[in-house]
Scaffold this motif. Structure first.
Motif, PDB file in Angstrom:
ATOM      1  N   ALA A 236      46.165  63.821  48.709  1.00 23.52           N
ATOM      2  CA  ALA A 236      45.945  65.206  48.285  1.00 23.52           C
ATOM      3  C   ALA A 236      45.320  66.021  49.404  1.00 23.52           C
ATOM      4  O   ALA A 236      45.702  67.173  49.644  1.00 23.52           O
ATOM      5  N   VAL A 237      44.366  65.428  50.115  1.00 25.23           N
ATOM      6  CA  VAL A 237      43.741  66.151  51.236  1.00 25.23           C
ATOM      7  C   VAL A 237      44.772  66.432  52.315  1.00 25.23           C
ATOM      8  O   VAL A 237      44.861  67.555  52.837  1.00 25.23           O
ATOM      9  N   ASN A 238      45.585  65.441  52.644  1.00 20.47           N
ATOM     10  CA  ASN A 238      46.586  65.637  53.689  1.00 20.47           C
ATOM     11  C   ASN A 238      47.620  66.682  53.287  1.00 20.47           C
ATOM     12  O   ASN A 238      48.044  67.497  54.116  1.00 20.47           O
ATOM     13  N   THR A 239      48.060  66.642  52.033  1.00 23.39           N
ATOM     14  CA  THR A 239      49.023  67.639  51.572  1.00 23.39           C
ATOM     15  C   THR A 239      48.449  69.038  51.745  1.00 23.39           C
ATOM     16  O   THR A 239      49.116  69.962  52.232  1.00 23.39           O
ATOM     17  N   THR A 240      47.173  69.182  51.360  1.00 27.63           N
ATOM     18  CA  THR A 240      46.525  70.487  51.462  1.00 27.63           C
ATOM     19  C   THR A 240      46.386  70.931  52.906  1.00 27.63           C
ATOM     20  O   THR A 240      46.695  72.078  53.258  1.00 27.63           O
ATOM     21  N   LEU A 241      45.926  70.022  53.767  1.00 31.33           N
ATOM     22  CA  LEU A 241      45.709  70.409  55.161  1.00 31.33           C
ATOM     23  C   LEU A 241      47.031  70.725  55.859  1.00 31.33           C
ATOM     24  O   LEU A 241      47.102  71.635  56.689  1.00 31.33           O
ATOM     25  N   CYS A 242      48.068  69.991  55.499  1.00 29.07           N
ATOM     26  CA  CYS A 242      49.374  70.218  56.117  1.00 29.07           C
ATOM     27  C   CYS A 242      49.901  71.602  55.727  1.00 29.07           C
ATOM     28  O   CYS A 242      50.359  72.375  56.577  1.00 29.07           O
ATOM     29  N   ALA A 243      49.808  71.934  54.424  1.00 28.41           N
ATOM     30  CA  ALA A 243      50.256  73.255  53.981  1.00 28.41           C
ATOM     31  C   ALA A 243      49.404  74.347  54.591  1.00 28.41           C
ATOM     32  O   ALA A 243      49.913  75.394  55.018  1.00 28.41           O
ATOM     33  N   ALA A 247      50.781  77.341  56.947  1.00 29.35           N
ATOM     34  CA  ALA A 247      50.691  78.758  56.581  1.00 29.35           C
ATOM     35  C   ALA A 247      49.967  79.547  57.666  1.00 29.35           C
ATOM     36  O   ALA A 247      50.387  80.642  58.044  1.00 29.35           O
ATOM     37  N   VAL A 248      48.873  78.984  58.176  1.00 33.73           N
ATOM     38  CA  VAL A 248      48.124  79.689  59.216  1.00 33.73           C
ATOM     39  C   VAL A 248      48.979  79.836  60.467  1.00 33.73           C
ATOM     40  O   VAL A 248      49.024  80.913  61.094  1.00 33.73           O
ATOM     41  N   ALA A 249      49.702  78.768  60.818  1.00 34.12           N
ATOM     42  CA  ALA A 249      50.565  78.847  61.998  1.00 34.12           C
ATOM     43  C   ALA A 249      51.629  79.920  61.817  1.00 34.12           C
ATOM     44  O   ALA A 249      51.889  80.721  62.726  1.00 34.12           O
ATOM     45  N   VAL A 271      55.000  76.625  52.059  1.00 37.49           N
ATOM     46  CA  VAL A 271      55.911  75.698  51.371  1.00 37.49           C
ATOM     47  C   VAL A 271      56.479  74.687  52.361  1.00 37.49           C
ATOM     48  O   VAL A 271      56.593  73.492  52.043  1.00 37.49           O
ATOM     49  N   ALA A 272      56.805  75.135  53.576  1.00 33.57           N
ATOM     50  CA  ALA A 272      57.325  74.201  54.568  1.00 33.57           C
ATOM     51  C   ALA A 272      56.286  73.126  54.898  1.00 33.57           C
ATOM     52  O   ALA A 272      56.634  71.964  55.136  1.00 33.57           O
ATOM     53  N   GLY A 273      55.026  73.516  54.894  1.00 33.06           N
ATOM     54  CA  GLY A 273      53.974  72.520  55.112  1.00 33.06           C
ATOM     55  C   GLY A 273      53.938  71.505  53.987  1.00 33.06           C
ATOM     56  O   GLY A 273      53.753  70.301  54.226  1.00 33.06           O
ATOM     57  N   LEU A 274      54.102  71.965  52.769  1.00 32.40           N
ATOM     58  CA  LEU A 274      54.167  71.029  51.649  1.00 32.40           C
ATOM     59  C   LEU A 274      55.356  70.078  51.819  1.00 32.40           C
ATOM     60  O   LEU A 274      55.243  68.867  51.636  1.00 32.40           O
ATOM     61  N   VAL A 275      56.506  70.665  52.151  1.00 30.71           N
ATOM     62  CA  VAL A 275      57.728  69.877  52.324  1.00 30.71           C
ATOM     63  C   VAL A 275      57.530  68.823  53.406  1.00 30.71           C
ATOM     64  O   VAL A 275      57.872  67.647  53.225  1.00 30.71           O
ATOM     65  N   VAL A 292      51.025  68.057  61.934  1.00 31.91           N
ATOM     66  CA  VAL A 292      52.341  68.104  61.292  1.00 31.91           C
ATOM     67  C   VAL A 292      52.557  69.477  60.662  1.00 31.91           C
ATOM     68  O   VAL A 292      53.623  70.091  60.786  1.00 31.91           O
ATOM     69  N   GLY A 293      51.520  69.989  59.989  1.00 33.61           N
ATOM     70  CA  GLY A 293      51.639  71.294  59.357  1.00 33.61           C
ATOM     71  C   GLY A 293      51.804  72.414  60.358  1.00 33.61           C
ATOM     72  O   GLY A 293      52.647  73.298  60.175  1.00 33.61           O
ATOM     73  N   GLY A 294      51.021  72.373  61.413  1.00 38.15           N
ATOM     74  CA  GLY A 294      51.114  73.436  62.410  1.00 38.15           C
ATOM     75  C   GLY A 294      52.511  73.526  62.999  1.00 38.15           C
ATOM     76  O   GLY A 294      53.082  74.621  63.144  1.00 38.15           O
ATOM     77  N   VAL A 295      53.086  72.359  63.316  1.00 39.29           N
ATOM     78  CA  VAL A 295      54.440  72.355  63.862  1.00 39.29           C
ATOM     79  C   VAL A 295      55.422  72.901  62.827  1.00 39.29           C
ATOM     80  O   VAL A 295      56.325  73.686  63.148  1.00 39.29           O
ATOM     81  N   ALA A 296      55.253  72.507  61.551  1.00 38.52           N
ATOM     82  CA  ALA A 296      56.158  72.981  60.505  1.00 38.52           C
ATOM     83  C   ALA A 296      56.125  74.496  60.404  1.00 38.52           C
ATOM     84  O   ALA A 296      57.163  75.152  60.227  1.00 38.52           O
TER      85      ALA A 296
END
Lengths: 411, 411, 411
Positions: A236-243, A247-249, A271-275, A292-296
């Motif tokens: 759950a933490v990773n999902t949140t941080l990735c999204a 979004a910030v990126a 949403v792409a971060g969630l995906v 991973v999220g930042g790149v997404a």
């Protein structure tokens, strides 16, 4: 909780579409989830199956490679209890609906409701279960580890590939089959901006999707990637941080490029971060999840532009960049950043990506192209001008509000 | 489930704001949750820590008083499993976002997105973890019991103080730093009513927040106040009864005072009831929870008027009265009504309140005032007239709807 | 999760009503949930009670038949823990609010807020707990099995009867007591179509209700029908398939009858499927759940027409057809299709239905008729013309949007 992901995607799709098609978009979302659940229960699960259960396999090079399962239709005779089988069925009844919602967004404002339901039958009845068998049902992609020594075989905990990329490639097919909305591209091929009609719905959708995704990633990682229950907080933490990072990126990139952060693209970044988080959330360190999220987030903004300006693809909700590309990146992230990846994992993930692009994309394109031959998928010209709500449902979504016509676009 | 509280607050804020700032309000809410989660994961948790873990302490009067924790940055090296540590991190990644959403509501229609993100960095990176360490991380407020014999030390199960009052005092600081919206106060200082643009969103937000709060209060009471799992039904019932009594009280009070019940204040009453329930939900009898809620509802209506008419504070969403005062009342309720309060508990709670007012308020004001010196927080005059959506995001939330300008306010 | 069902119903009701009553509809929903929870905690639970606890019984034919419970008021002295008692209270605090929301939809655009709250007091304080005692509190309907050998006695796992039919029959009473909206029926008795003002809210409500219903059906089946925990995945799958089949059936039937699928009736079909699934979800095979849903979808569309054209009942949200008829069908489905039904179950279910129609309907009608004598329930003529928002709350839901008057109906 997983259906909140569906409600969230439906809101994102609807908010990014036009006001004159808003009721259609929501009804279509409900119908997609309904049809997908029914068809999956009737035939889909029979073909997806459960790892370890009997199925059909091809013997190649002396080894058995599972390609389709052989469970009973109508979920008959299945022991429903707190068994993995029952939990897989429950999760998949929601997951297949989620996959079906992805193309909705690409076909916004021009895809007929009847055709949407028919296309969902193909997806939930065949394309989805087939690929999901390969990955989650003990099929050949999962066997790459045992049969060829490629790491643990193709790994996707929460459905970056099975749900998101399969949905996203179907979305891509639909943009080709349906063609762009009238007025999207000028005679010279320049795309016009057709803004979504309700940014509040889009962002509310992002927040609801977040909750659904945490449940989806947690349940998927436990059922399909062998994660123990204790990993749920990490997931759950990773999902949140990735999204969050995505979004910030996206906000920062649009701020730099257009001088102003863009609300729709920030939402799409979220949403792409969630995906992207789905495949690997159980195996990443929190700092890696941020990367991973930042790149997404960067990817989705860049890709959305590229698709629109270079490939002249009209994808109103950005499903191709968010779900197809975000999902592919999530699949790669398992190999590159996850701490669970032994040697060969890279190759296994690349084989999975090659299968998606080389096998699933042609399959879903062909099925939907064939459907279009038999049952036209695009609405008549007048329906598009009038709006899907009035033309297909006989009533607008907001009958008491004054809605502007296309003239507001000239501004 | 806790993020539903965030989605709920975002909807309440947006619905109580203007249509021309609706997209901005939702994007800001998503950015606040994203930035808060990232910053908290990077540095915030390191300073909040876990009770019993090593940290920095001052020795006063022969006793050690913890003032800040010393965990690793980036959540590095933490054993994530179903351990209390992992669950605290998970809950706090959501809770810090919730605290960050509170001031949003006070700065509606004039707070710049970039400044919102920067202010959230300060809150999530320093103010919040510092005070949360004192209360939840084994710091000096929690030690009041063991060190001075004041009951169990300062008790706050679900975050009435750490999340709500810290957020609410930051909101108060922002109303001072930003100043009132143009047009809010006439030359003679009489406040004008600036109604929210969408009451449906406000009340939907209340309902979503309800669910999030039940999860928040349950998880918090177990992690931070030693409540056993068996208290979860009681906590959920008390949370519901407290919010219900508060909403009914607010409706009745506004009915008596203005002849008509007021939708916004009833909604604010509901949220204030949730806020007030957080600290003590695990320890109250159901009848006491109703009393706590009833008082909260009366308080919030009275306070909203007092702030606006007497103190000339422009707080569009009522964050100061709902979150700061509601939270302070919740903290008091632990001492006055909870069945778990041994002797000295009153004093411990009052020390906590004094710390909030005498230490956290100056801290958060100074940090945000300093930020304002370096990076102006209020939008330009033309941006306020044009609306935050067009000015900061380049697109309105509802481009196809006819939105009235300020002339509707003259009616 | 159960409150999501309440939020969902509130959105469905509001979306199906008029824009000028939207804030009123949402405020009323919040007040209903608040008042119902408070009244139920104060007196309702005392009269509903728990199976096996002492209560008042009549001795008829040598056997004791429970008719009302005798628990303490204010939930006093109850051991709150993870006991069945605590869980029943928790579930019922939400369930009684759900029952109270059903009639709201029938009284839309003309039912005064004060009267709504008073009517909810009667429902939550007497009608609901009385019937719920008979079914869930070990009362005489539940004893039909042990006392008369009728199967397991009257069985209703998730509240098709106690919540939905009781709410639906109250809704029917209110349509009679309030009378139709002005303009609904022409002088010749022909009904006019008064479309809902926001289809997006209606369909979002369906999706949120889905989640709430899965939780409601699961918790109810375990607490009231002896289902083991392992049945939760089956219950969730059946709930989903039943709603899905019902929505698809309603869409197909409206497509055939009106040439176009109707968004509101498809949504009503979905909700009717949820309603019908409640009683039997734990005992049906998945294929049977689809049949139950399909019948519910056909029923709701047919009944909505019959009520409007034949009986001249003005039920804006369709609560009578969705909740009363859908619930009755769900109760029957237990006997006809569930795999747990021993001999005599049919008769037990029919006795329950007869009790609802012959006892609960007169009771709820009389109580609300009496209330109407003392405290007029319908708003003044001018209030209806002006809209409930302005007349009763002093402010519209959407003050910045241009809302059309009734002239749009002439189209």
């Amino acid at each position: 909780m997983v259906p909140l992901a569906g409600a969230g995607l439906a809101l994102v799709n609807t908010g990014l579409g036009r006001a004159r098609s808003a009721a259609h978009s929501m009804v279509a979302a409900l119908c997609v989830m309904a049809v997908a659940a029914l068809v999956y229960a009737i035939v889909g699960f029979a073909w997806q199956g459960i790892a370890g259960h009997p199925g059909h396999a091809l013997v190649v090079a002396g080894k058995a490679w599972g390609w389709i399962a052989a469970e009973p239709f109508f979920l008959r005779g299945l022991r429903l209890g707190l068994s993995p089988t029952a939990l897989v069925i429950l999760l998949q009844v929601f997951g297949v609906g989620l996959a079906g919602l992805v193309p909705l967004s690409s076909g916004a404002d021009r895809w007929r409701l009847g055709a949407i339901c028919a296309s969902t039958v193909l997806l939930a009845g065949f394309t989805y279960p087939l690929f999901a068998h390969w990955v989650w049902g003990g099929g050949w992609l999962a066997q790459l580890g045992a049969n060829c020594g490629l790491g643990r075989g193709f790994v996707d905990g929460g459905g970056s590939s099975t749900i998101q990329v399969v949905g996203g490639l179907t979305a891509l097919s639909m943009t080709w089959i349906l063609g762009p909305r009238r007025g999207k591209f000028s005679a010279e091929g320049m795309p016009a901006a057709l803004p979504g009609h309700n940014a509040v719905l889009v962002l509310l959708g992002c927040m609801l999707a977040w909750m659904g995704w945490m449940a989806l990633n947690s349940a998927g990682a436990m059922l399909f990637a062998g994660a123990e229950t204790g990993r749920v907080p990490l997931i759950a933490v990773n999902t949140t941080l990735c999204a969050a990072a995505s979004a910030v990126a996206a906000a920062v990139v649009t701020r730099v490029r257009f001088e102003r952060p863009d609300a729709s693209l920030t939402a799409n970044g979220w949403v792409a971060g969630l995906v992207a988080s789905s495949a690997a959330a159980a195996f990443l360190k929190p700092a890696a999840a941020m990367i991973v999220g930042g790149v997404a987030g960067i990817l989705v903004v860049t890709a959305a532009d590229f698709l629109e300006f270079q490939l002249a693809i009209d994808d109103p909700g950005g499903a191709v960049s968010v779900h197809a590309l975000g999902g592919l990146w999530g699949v790669l992230a398992v190999a590159s950043l996850a701490d669970a990846g032994p040697h060969g994992q890279w190759l296994a993930q690349l084989v999975g990506i090659a299968t998606l692009l080389g096998c699933v994309l042609p399959l879903t394109y062909t099925l939907n192209w064939g459907l279009d031959r038999m049952y036209r998928q695009r609405v008549e010209r007048e329906g598009e001008a009038q709006g899907m709500d009035l033309f297909e449902l006989g009533a607008g979504a907001y009958p008491e509000f004054d809605i502007r016509g296309d003239e507001f676009l000239q501004k």
